[in-house]
Design a protein around this motif. Structure first.
Motif, short mmCIF file in Angstrom:
data_model
loop_
_atom_site.label_atom_id
_atom_site.label_comp_id
_atom_site.label_asym_id
_atom_site.label_seq_id
_atom_site.Cartn_x
_atom_site.Cartn_y
_atom_site.Cartn_z
N ASP A 3 0.80 -1.22 0.00
CA ASP A 3 0.00 0.00 0.00
C ASP A 3 0.83 1.28 0.00
O ASP A 3 0.31 2.35 -0.32
CB ASP A 3 -0.94 0.02 1.21
N LEU A 4 2.13 1.17 0.32
CA LEU A 4 2.96 2.38 0.40
C LEU A 4 4.22 2.31 -0.46
O LEU A 4 4.39 3.10 -1.38
CB LEU A 4 3.34 2.64 1.86
N GLN A 47 13.61 6.57 -2.67
CA GLN A 47 12.75 6.61 -1.49
C GLN A 47 13.60 6.74 -0.21
O GLN A 47 14.67 6.15 -0.11
CB GLN A 47 11.91 5.34 -1.39
N PHE A 48 13.10 7.53 0.73
CA PHE A 48 13.74 7.61 2.03
C PHE A 48 13.28 6.44 2.89
O PHE A 48 12.15 5.98 2.78
CB PHE A 48 13.41 8.94 2.71
N ARG A 49 14.15 5.99 3.75
CA ARG A 49 13.84 4.86 4.62
C ARG A 49 12.77 5.25 5.63
O ARG A 49 12.73 6.38 6.11
CB ARG A 49 15.09 4.39 5.36
N ILE A 50 11.92 4.32 5.96
CA ILE A 50 10.91 4.57 6.98
C ILE A 50 11.52 4.41 8.38
O ILE A 50 10.96 4.89 9.37
CB ILE A 50 9.69 3.64 6.80
N THR A 67 9.37 6.48 11.17
CA THR A 67 8.74 7.76 10.83
C THR A 67 7.23 7.56 10.69
O THR A 67 6.74 6.42 10.69
CB THR A 67 9.28 8.32 9.51
N ASP A 68 6.52 8.66 10.55
CA ASP A 68 5.06 8.59 10.32
C ASP A 68 4.72 8.97 8.89
O ASP A 68 3.64 9.44 8.61
CB ASP A 68 4.31 9.47 11.31
N HIS A 69 5.67 8.74 7.97
CA HIS A 69 5.45 9.12 6.57
C HIS A 69 6.37 8.32 5.65
O HIS A 69 7.31 7.67 6.11
CB HIS A 69 5.73 10.62 6.38
N VAL A 70 6.06 8.40 4.37
CA VAL A 70 6.99 7.93 3.34
C VAL A 70 7.28 9.12 2.43
O VAL A 70 6.45 10.03 2.29
CB VAL A 70 6.43 6.74 2.52
N VAL A 106 4.16 11.74 1.89
CA VAL A 106 2.83 11.22 2.23
C VAL A 106 2.87 10.80 3.69
O VAL A 106 3.57 9.84 4.05
CB VAL A 106 2.43 10.02 1.33
N GLY A 107 2.15 11.53 4.55
CA GLY A 107 2.26 11.26 5.97
C GLY A 107 0.99 11.52 6.74
O GLY A 107 -0.03 11.96 6.18
#
Length: 230
Positions: free
Chosen positions: A38-39, A69-72, A86-89, A109-110
């Motif tokens: 989903d993300l 992409q940045f790491r979660i 984190t609370d976002h991607v 997207v957070g």
């Protein structure tokens, strides 16, 4: 085959909310498949689609569906906040496809907000100095860029702006130029309605945003080119 983006999954934001609550590696591993579906994979699709469309229209921005992409996972080594996730991607597209360049597109997207930006973010001192000099020495060019952005519904933000003029620019008195030389970043943003992240039309929305923000990219790129040649 042309790249395709179908929107983020319906559980994208609920997943981030639950992850932010649990902040547990065990919980994340148990639900990794949902994160990927989903993300992470939709964000990779979005990177592919935008890279393709930018390339077709001569906009020098591209990315890699994984590396952009940045790491979660959060880097907590030097932070008092030890939450592991984190609370976002988010992701970044740049001229060479890496995260190290300037004049970039960024999408986030957070839980708190969803937004995109076109940015010259914390330029290295030689480039920032050259940008400030260009504002003062070629005010018509700078104002034409600002006017083009305004016509396109965009405005350079004042985030992180210095309270006083930087050294060497104390004599700049025209209000718009005096404010501009105090900038440490040159950024325009686009807020994304959270419900829009699930629509394939998000790719069109973000492409249109970058098209409207192109005057800022082109202005900075011309200055960057002169710095590189000096």
């Amino acid at each position: 085959m042309a790249a395709q983006f179908n929107g983020f999954g319906e559980k994208a934001l609920p997943f981030l909310k639950a992850l932010n609550f649990h902040q547990s590696r065990e919980w994340f591993q148990e639900n990794r498949a949902l994160f990927e579906q989903d993300l992470r994979e939709p964000l990779g699709d979005l990177i592919d689609v935008l890279s393709e469309r930018f390339g077709e229209t001569g906009i020098a921005l591209k990315g890699d569906r994984k590396k952009s992409q940045f790491r979660i996972n959060r880097d907590v080594r030097f932070s008092k906040d030890k939450r592991p996730y984190t609370d976002h991607v988010s992701a970044i597209l740049s001229p060479d496809g890496t995260k190290m360049e300037q004049g970039v597109f960024f999408v986030h997207v957070g839980l708190e907000r969803c937004f995109a930006a076109v940015a010259w973010w914390q330029p290295a001192p030689p480039l920032l100095q050259a940008m400030r000099m260009a504002i003062v020495e070629k005010p018509k060019v700078f104002r034409a860029m600002v006017s083009a952005l305004k016509k396109n519904g965009l405005k350079i933000g004042a985030e992180g702006q210095l309270k006083r003029a930087p050294r060497g620019f104390e004599a700049v008195t025209e209000p718009d130029l005096a404010a501009a030389v105090r900038n440490r970043h040159f950024v325009v943003r686009h807020e994304i309605e959270p419900g829009r992240i699930h629509s394939p039309a998000l790719a069109d929305e973000l492409f249109d945003f970058v098209r409207r923000a192109r005057p800022l990219l082109d202005w900075g790129r011309a200055i960057e080119g002169r710095v590189a040649r000096s």
